[in-house]
Design a protein around this motif. Structure first.
Motif, PDB file in Angstrom:
ATOM      1  N   ALA A  58       0.831  -1.208   0.000  1.00 59.21           N
ATOM      2  CA  ALA A  58       0.000   0.000   0.000  1.00 59.21           C
ATOM      3  C   ALA A  58       0.859   1.248   0.000  1.00 59.21           C
ATOM      4  O   ALA A  58       0.570   2.254  -0.656  1.00 59.21           O
ATOM      5  CB  ALA A  58      -0.931  -0.007   1.208  1.00 59.21           C
ATOM      6  N   MET A  59       1.969   1.173   0.735  1.00 54.83           N
ATOM      7  CA  MET A  59       2.894   2.314   0.770  1.00 54.83           C
ATOM      8  C   MET A  59       3.498   2.532  -0.606  1.00 54.83           C
ATOM      9  O   MET A  59       3.641   3.674  -1.070  1.00 54.83           O
ATOM     10  CB  MET A  59       3.986   2.040   1.806  1.00 54.83           C
ATOM     11  CG  MET A  59       4.909   3.241   2.078  1.00 54.83           C
ATOM     12  SD  MET A  59       6.194   2.850   3.268  1.00 54.83           S
ATOM     13  CE  MET A  59       5.222   2.432   4.704  1.00 54.83           C
ATOM     14  N   GLU A  60       3.838   1.455  -1.280  1.00 48.19           N
ATOM     15  CA  GLU A  60       4.404   1.564  -2.624  1.00 48.19           C
ATOM     16  C   GLU A  60       3.405   2.155  -3.615  1.00 48.19           C
ATOM     17  O   GLU A  60       3.781   2.847  -4.556  1.00 48.19           O
ATOM     18  CB  GLU A  60       4.854   0.172  -3.104  1.00 48.19           C
ATOM     19  CG  GLU A  60       6.041  -0.393  -2.332  1.00 48.19           C
ATOM     20  CD  GLU A  60       6.331  -1.833  -2.722  1.00 48.19           C
ATOM     21  OE1 GLU A  60       5.550  -2.377  -3.552  1.00 48.19           O
ATOM     22  OE2 GLU A  60       7.309  -2.400  -2.232  1.00 48.19           O
ATOM     23  N   LYS A  61       2.129   1.843  -3.353  1.00 48.59           N
ATOM     24  CA  LYS A  61       1.072   2.349  -4.255  1.00 48.59           C
ATOM     25  C   LYS A  61       0.746   3.816  -3.989  1.00 48.59           C
ATOM     26  O   LYS A  61      -0.019   4.427  -4.720  1.00 48.59           O
ATOM     27  CB  LYS A  61      -0.204   1.520  -4.099  1.00 48.59           C
ATOM     28  CG  LYS A  61      -0.058   0.069  -4.531  1.00 48.59           C
ATOM     29  CD  LYS A  61      -0.027  -0.070  -6.043  1.00 48.59           C
ATOM     30  CE  LYS A  61      -0.057  -1.534  -6.463  1.00 48.59           C
ATOM     31  NZ  LYS A  61      -0.021  -1.678  -7.931  1.00 48.59           N
ATOM     32  N   GLY A  62       1.332   4.371  -2.909  1.00 44.96           N
ATOM     33  CA  GLY A  62       1.164   5.791  -2.646  1.00 44.96           C
ATOM     34  C   GLY A  62      -0.157   6.179  -2.017  1.00 44.96           C
ATOM     35  O   GLY A  62      -0.645   7.290  -2.244  1.00 44.96           O
ATOM     36  N   VAL A  63      -0.755   5.266  -1.226  1.00 44.88           N
ATOM     37  CA  VAL A  63      -2.011   5.626  -0.590  1.00 44.88           C
ATOM     38  C   VAL A  63      -1.762   6.699   0.450  1.00 44.88           C
ATOM     39  O   VAL A  63      -0.660   6.819   0.991  1.00 44.88           O
ATOM     40  CB  VAL A  63      -2.687   4.389   0.053  1.00 44.88           C
ATOM     41  CG1 VAL A  63      -3.028   3.353  -0.991  1.00 44.88           C
ATOM     42  CG2 VAL A  63      -1.808   3.792   1.143  1.00 44.88           C
ATOM     43  N   PRO A  64      -2.757   7.508   0.801  1.00 43.88           N
ATOM     44  CA  PRO A  64      -2.589   8.602   1.765  1.00 43.88           C
ATOM     45  C   PRO A  64      -2.188   8.086   3.144  1.00 43.88           C
ATOM     46  O   PRO A  64      -2.478   6.932   3.503  1.00 43.88           O
ATOM     47  CB  PRO A  64      -3.963   9.264   1.803  1.00 43.88           C
ATOM     48  CG  PRO A  64      -4.631   8.838   0.542  1.00 43.88           C
ATOM     49  CD  PRO A  64      -4.099   7.487   0.234  1.00 43.88           C
ATOM     50  N   ASP A  65      -1.545   8.927   3.940  1.00 45.05           N
ATOM     51  CA  ASP A  65      -1.053   8.549   5.271  1.00 45.05           C
ATOM     52  C   ASP A  65      -2.185   8.077   6.182  1.00 45.05           C
ATOM     53  O   ASP A  65      -2.013   7.131   6.958  1.00 45.05           O
ATOM     54  CB  ASP A  65      -0.327   9.718   5.925  1.00 45.05           C
ATOM     55  CG  ASP A  65       0.998  10.013   5.216  1.00 45.05           C
ATOM     56  OD1 ASP A  65       1.479   9.129   4.470  1.00 45.05           O
ATOM     57  OD2 ASP A  65       1.528  11.135   5.395  1.00 45.05           O
ATOM     58  N   ASN A  66      -3.327   8.747   6.145  1.00 41.00           N
ATOM     59  CA  ASN A  66      -4.429   8.355   7.030  1.00 41.00           C
ATOM     60  C   ASN A  66      -4.934   6.952   6.713  1.00 41.00           C
ATOM     61  O   ASN A  66      -5.327   6.187   7.592  1.00 41.00           O
ATOM     62  CB  ASN A  66      -5.579   9.363   6.953  1.00 41.00           C
ATOM     63  CG  ASN A  66      -6.193   9.432   5.572  1.00 41.00           C
ATOM     64  OD1 ASN A  66      -5.493   9.406   4.570  1.00 41.00           O
ATOM     65  ND2 ASN A  66      -7.520   9.526   5.517  1.00 41.00           N
ATOM     66  N   LYS A  87     -12.832   1.271  10.081  1.00 40.34           N
ATOM     67  CA  LYS A  87     -13.207   0.356   8.997  1.00 40.34           C
ATOM     68  C   LYS A  87     -14.045   1.069   7.935  1.00 40.34           C
ATOM     69  O   LYS A  87     -13.862   0.879   6.735  1.00 40.34           O
ATOM     70  CB  LYS A  87     -13.989  -0.828   9.565  1.00 40.34           C
ATOM     71  CG  LYS A  87     -13.143  -1.779  10.405  1.00 40.34           C
ATOM     72  CD  LYS A  87     -14.014  -2.879  10.996  1.00 40.34           C
ATOM     73  CE  LYS A  87     -13.190  -3.816  11.903  1.00 40.34           C
ATOM     74  NZ  LYS A  87     -14.052  -4.865  12.499  1.00 40.34           N
ATOM     75  N   LYS A  88     -14.948   1.899   8.439  1.00 40.03           N
ATOM     76  CA  LYS A  88     -15.827   2.627   7.506  1.00 40.03           C
ATOM     77  C   LYS A  88     -15.042   3.665   6.710  1.00 40.03           C
ATOM     78  O   LYS A  88     -15.196   3.778   5.480  1.00 40.03           O
ATOM     79  CB  LYS A  88     -16.940   3.306   8.301  1.00 40.03           C
ATOM     80  CG  LYS A  88     -17.977   3.999   7.425  1.00 40.03           C
ATOM     81  CD  LYS A  88     -19.086   4.595   8.281  1.00 40.03           C
ATOM     82  CE  LYS A  88     -20.122   5.275   7.411  1.00 40.03           C
ATOM     83  NZ  LYS A  88     -21.218   5.890   8.200  1.00 40.03           N
ATOM     84  N   SER A  89     -14.181   4.409   7.402  1.00 38.32           N
ATOM     85  CA  SER A  89     -13.400   5.447   6.711  1.00 38.32           C
ATOM     86  C   SER A  89     -12.386   4.835   5.760  1.00 38.32           C
ATOM     87  O   SER A  89     -12.072   5.404   4.716  1.00 38.32           O
ATOM     88  CB  SER A  89     -12.691   6.348   7.726  1.00 38.32           C
ATOM     89  OG  SER A  89     -11.718   5.612   8.447  1.00 38.32           O
ATOM     90  N   LEU A  90     -11.869   3.637   6.118  1.00 39.96           N
ATOM     91  CA  LEU A  90     -10.906   2.976   5.245  1.00 39.96           C
ATOM     92  C   LEU A  90     -11.533   2.681   3.881  1.00 39.96           C
ATOM     93  O   LEU A  90     -10.933   2.951   2.843  1.00 39.96           O
ATOM     94  CB  LEU A  90     -10.426   1.678   5.899  1.00 39.96           C
ATOM     95  CG  LEU A  90      -9.484   0.811   5.039  1.00 39.96           C
ATOM     96  CD1 LEU A  90      -8.194   1.564   4.732  1.00 39.96           C
ATOM     97  CD2 LEU A  90      -9.197  -0.516   5.746  1.00 39.96           C
ATOM     98  N   LYS A  91     -12.730   2.174   3.923  1.00 38.71           N
ATOM     99  CA  LYS A  91     -13.416   1.830   2.681  1.00 38.71           C
ATOM    100  C   LYS A  91     -13.687   3.081   1.835  1.00 38.71           C
ATOM    101  O   LYS A  91     -13.444   3.089   0.617  1.00 38.71           O
ATOM    102  CB  LYS A  91     -14.733   1.125   3.008  1.00 38.71           C
ATOM    103  CG  LYS A  91     -15.467   0.588   1.795  1.00 38.71           C
ATOM    104  CD  LYS A  91     -16.713  -0.178   2.233  1.00 38.71           C
ATOM    105  CE  LYS A  91     -17.440  -0.712   1.010  1.00 38.71           C
ATOM    106  NZ  LYS A  91     -18.673  -1.466   1.384  1.00 38.71           N
ATOM    107  N   THR A  92     -14.120   4.137   2.529  1.00 38.57           N
ATOM    108  CA  THR A  92     -14.454   5.379   1.810  1.00 38.57           C
ATOM    109  C   THR A  92     -13.208   6.058   1.269  1.00 38.57           C
ATOM    110  O   THR A  92     -13.151   6.456   0.095  1.00 38.57           O
ATOM    111  CB  THR A  92     -15.197   6.346   2.754  1.00 38.57           C
ATOM    112  OG1 THR A  92     -16.364   5.694   3.253  1.00 38.57           O
ATOM    113  CG2 THR A  92     -15.596   7.622   2.026  1.00 38.57           C
ATOM    114  N   ASP A  93     -12.193   6.163   2.130  1.00 40.57           N
ATOM    115  CA  ASP A  93     -10.972   6.878   1.738  1.00 40.57           C
ATOM    116  C   ASP A  93     -10.200   6.129   0.659  1.00 40.57           C
ATOM    117  O   ASP A  93      -9.584   6.743  -0.227  1.00 40.57           O
ATOM    118  CB  ASP A  93     -10.076   7.104   2.959  1.00 40.57           C
ATOM    119  CG  ASP A  93     -10.706   8.073   3.958  1.00 40.57           C
ATOM    120  OD1 ASP A  93     -11.659   8.776   3.566  1.00 40.57           O
ATOM    121  OD2 ASP A  93     -10.256   8.103   5.121  1.00 40.57           O
ATOM    122  N   LEU A  94     -10.241   4.804   0.747  1.00 43.07           N
ATOM    123  CA  LEU A  94      -9.527   4.014  -0.247  1.00 43.07           C
ATOM    124  C   LEU A  94     -10.187   4.179  -1.628  1.00 43.07           C
ATOM    125  O   LEU A  94      -9.499   4.330  -2.641  1.00 43.07           O
ATOM    126  CB  LEU A  94      -9.532   2.538   0.176  1.00 43.07           C
ATOM    127  CG  LEU A  94      -8.409   1.657  -0.396  1.00 43.07           C
ATOM    128  CD1 LEU A  94      -7.042   2.212  -0.013  1.00 43.07           C
ATOM    129  CD2 LEU A  94      -8.553   0.223   0.139  1.00 43.07           C
TER     130      LEU A  94
END
Length: 841
Positions: A413-421, A438-445
């Motif tokens: 995920a870090m390699e893919k450049g996902v946001p820090d949060n 869990k809810k924010s992970l799905k939305t933010d992703l």
């Protein structure tokens, strides 16, 4: 001693020549305005010797005028001076007073040098009906005013025109279409004393009446279907044009016609039509060229609105006051900009907006999708919805695959450049994540995927491309095909300032909305905006609006207005011989509800209008210009009507009302001069089928290149309220060679050949359809000789006949003999070019 001598001469019956009183407005003001006011008028910047001759007090105080003592008046000394340094007007001005004008000035001073307010700036009052001798001739009050002048000049009215002339005249004036032979026969057979009045009523009620009346109004409104300048983008202002036709047909009272066009959007709960009506002041040029400075162009548009509004409703030339006080009329620069403040509230930039390579319009506008637009837009939206469903499946699949690779692998995920949060949550073991995480992970992703990843993974997928392509097609379709008529709005008020010499970069003092000081003030409680301006124009106290409109109505029916200078009722206008008639009609118009059809009917049913047009030697001697109306006016039909007449008499015309402009026959490459860049295609998009034969009103009017076959027409770049008629060989060449006339002549010949077997009957039928009367015996002989000559020519030249008969798109009846058809077509073309065929008599 002088008194005694005079008394004795009167007692003995010895005649004394008494000089008639001098009328200031009629006799003196024109002399002073033409020769003196430029340097001695109200414009302080140009005033010489601090002398004003437009004001009595100033003229007397300076010694220029000493009432009742012309010999001591400096003005008289100067106009008679032998010294170039003292002579007035100065020799270098190239102005010269005639001996008669000098005598008039002397008589005026000797009679007391009375000044009067300019007649047009005083509200009209209904004059009393003058007494006349020949009461039997009078049909309504108009005739008494005309007859009074005729009798004073020793003239008698002309007899009434014959019924054929009358129905042709009325048809030209009210619909612009020829009466059919059947309509002529019915009118001739109707012996009822109300037959003429019934004909007037029928034509006023015709759906084509509005089309005829609209022609002059479009000239005043500088209407065109494009913006002008090199870019010359097309517009949708034909929506406003169609409203004008409806308004005339509905007999919308002129006060409402005025209010709707100047301020319809400001009416309570304004309707769509009331907003469309304000397109009157959006018919101006729009400069979208690269070097155009928006604010400069916005001011140019404001000046144009002022000129158009003042000319159309006030009959005044106000443009001078854009830079300085008017040199002749009492219009100050402050008056000009105070009035302009009413228009300085529009949310416009000064340049048009790009909608397609063809369409350029400027906000504010109203979107008015047609039924065809709605159907096409619905199709596009359905296609987009379907494409989006397919695209969603592709995107969801891509997301599932991408997210499955990183949800369980924080390093990936870090390699893919996902946001820090998101990364912070991914690093936690799943059991330790809160419900909120869990809810924010799905939305933010998903958000990160849609914004940063999706395009790279799915951007070239056909399903995704189809969505983008279809949306672009929809936007392109709307930009090029959905009408957007430009209208007025007050949503962006600005400060209005007097501009030094009219330069937008040099503002001076601030002004607020007001009307010119020399005219009546605003009505009580009138708002200080365009609505107040419109209400002021149609207020009972206003001296100009009703006069100006009546004058243009009269001009329509008689060729020349009661005031010849329709565009200028100011001090340099021509003094009206029939001033009392003008005032009577102006008051009648206003007091009877501003009903245009009603006042027109009054004019049309007068004996004055119904006179024959033949001029006698006496009339030519005493009244060469027909200023006294001793006969009917006779003038060539406007070129749009000449085209309509040819189409109608041939049976080709399509009488559909309204709609988008069409592209009838024009010379090859007529717009070629505009194609200097690849920005757009200026190939003329020639119409086909019935659109080739629509009325001239509906012909596309490119502002930079007007229709080539409509000679003497307005250029539609500025307001024009008086038509000029010229005669050049090009006019004759147009009507003899333009495909419109050649094809019309061919179809007229074809119809007569199919309807009649006998040659003389064919010729008479064709003649009557164009000229409205049967030919005389001698004319029939001439027509037959012309036919025989033309038929012989085409018999000897079959290829020439074929070429002649191939002009135009209308299908030829191949069963007709080519040489006979060509010969009769040539005669029909000659008939269309007869003076009588082209003339409103």
């Amino acid at each position: 001693m002088q008194f005694v001598i005079t008394f004795l001469m009167i007692s003995l019956g010895v005649g004394i020549e008494v000089e008639p009183p001098v009328d200031f407005n009629r006799d003196i003001r024109p002399i002073l305005s033409e020769n003196c006011f430029y340097c001695h008028g109200q414009d302080a910047n140009k005033r010489k010797a601090d002398l004003r001759l437009d004001q009595k007090e100033s003229a007397i105080k300076s010694g220029a005028i000493i009432p009742k003592e012309s010999g001591k008046s400096e003005l008289v000394k100067r106009i008679h001076s032998d010294k170039a340094s003292e002579l007035m007007p100065p020799p270098k001005s190239n102005r010269r007073l005639t001996a008669e004008q000098k005598k008039l000035l002397e008589r005026w001073i000797n009679q007391g040098a009375g000044y009067d307010a300019h007649w047009a700036f005083v509200a009209p009052k209904r004059p009393s009906i003058p007494p006349v001798k020949n009461k039997a001739w009078v049909r309504n009050p108009i005739d008494t005013f005309v007859l009074e002048k005729l009798e004073a000049s020793g003239l008698t009215p002309s007899p009434e025109a014959d019924k054929i002339t009358l129905i042709k005249r009325l048809s030209i004036d009210l619909t612009g279409l020829p009466p059919t032979p059947r309509e002529v026969d019915e009118f001739l057979a109707d012996k009822n004393e109300k037959a003429y009045e019934s004909l007037v009523d029928r034509l006023l009620a015709s759906k084509h009446y509005g089309e005829r009346m609209a022609l002059g109004w479009l000239d005043a409104a500088r209407y065109a279907d494009s913006n002008g300048f090199q870019q010359d983008g097309d517009t949708w202002q034909w929506v406003w044009r169609d409203w004008v036709v409806r308004a005339f047909n509905d007999d919308l009272p002129f006060d409402q016609f005025t209010i709707w066009q100047l301020a319809g959007d400001l009416l309570p709960d304004a309707t769509q039509d009331q907003k469309i009506a304000t397109g009157f002041n959006r018919n101006h040029l729009l400069n979208g060229e690269g070097g155009a400075i928006p604010e400069e162009q916005r001011n140019v548009i404001l000046f144009d609105r002022m000129d158009t509004t003042s000319t159309t409703w006030l009959g005044l030339t106000m443009a001078c006051a854009q830079c300085h006080d008017h040199k002749y009329d009492p219009i100050t620069q402050k008056d000009y900009y105070s009035l302009m403040d009413a228009f300085n509230r529009l949310p416009e930039s000064g340049t048009p907006q790009f909608f397609s390579s063809r369409i350029r319009v400027a906000a504010p506008f109203i979107e008015l999708p047609t039924e065809e637009n709605k159907v096409q837009i619905a199709k596009f939206e359905s296609m987009i919805k379907s494409a989006e469903e397919d695209a969603r499946k592709v995107v969801d699949a891509a997301y599932e695959k991408w997210s499955s690779e990183i949800i369980g692998d924080a390093k990936k995920a870090m390699e893919k450049g996902v946001p820090d949060n998101v990364l912070k949550v991914l690093k936690k073991p799943e059991p330790e994540r809160s419900d909120a995480e869990k809810k924010s992970l799905k939305t933010d992703l998903r958000k990160h995927f849609d914004e940063k990843v999706k395009a790279g993974l799915t951007g070239k997928d056909p399903a995704i491309l189809k969505v983008e392509t279809t949306k672009k097609q929809l936007n392109d379709y709307k930009g090029d095909k959905m009408p957007r008529v430009m209208v007025m709005s007050d949503s962006k008020p600005r400060e209005t300032k007097i501009l030094d010499r009219g330069e937008y970069l040099n503002p001076k003092e601030k002004v607020s909305f007001n009307t010119p000081g020399f005219l009546p003030g605003l009505p009580k409680d009138a708002p200080l905006n365009r609505m107040g301006l419109a209400q002021w124009l149609v207020s009972p106290e206003h001296p100009l609006t009703s006069r100006v409109q009546i004058n243009r109505i009269w001009q329509h029916f008689f060729g020349i207005g009661l005031v010849k200078t329709s565009e200028d009722f100011g001090v340099q206008s021509e003094f009206p011989i029939h001033g009392k008639l003008l005032d009577w009609l102006a008051v009648e118009f206003r007091e009877k509800g501003w009903r245009t059809k009603s006042i027109q009917k009054l004019i049309l049913t007068s004996a004055t209008y119904r006179q024959a047009g033949k001029v006698t030697a006496e009339q030519r001697s005493i009244d060469p210009e027909n200023k006294l109306y001793s006969r009917s006016a006779r003038f060539r039909m406007p070129s749009p009507l000449l085209r309509d007449w040819a189409l109608a008499s041939s049976g080709l015309i399509d009488l559909k009302i309204g709609g988008a402009p069409v592209y009838p026959y024009q010379p090859d490459g007529v717009w070629e001069a505009l194609a200097i860049t690849k920005e757009r295609d200026f190939t003329y998009p020639a119409s086909s089928g019935k659109d080739l034969y629509r009325r001239s009103l509906y012909t596309f009017w490119r502002r930079t290149v007007g229709p080539a076959n409509m000679f003497d027409a307005s250029n539609r770049q500025t307001c024009r309220v008086r038509q000029s008629t010229t005669s050049t060989p090009l006019h004759a060449l147009t009507m003899l060679n333009d495909p419109t006339w050649v094809e019309a002549a061919r179809m007229l010949a074809q119809e007569t050949m199919k309807a009649h077997k006998d040659l003389d009957t064919r010729l008479a039928d064709a003649f009557r359809k164009v000229v409205c009367r049967p030919p005389t015996i001698e004319e029939s002989k001439i027509l037959r000789r012309a036919y025989e000559k033309q038929e012989a020519i085409y018999k000897a030249d079959p290829m020439g006949a074929k070429a002649f008969l191939s002009v135009g798109s209308a299908k030829r009846d191949e069963s007709l003999d080519p040489s006979s058809h060509a010969g009769l077509s040539a005669v029909c073309l000659a008939i269309m070019n007869l003076d009588e065929a082209m003339t409103r008599e």
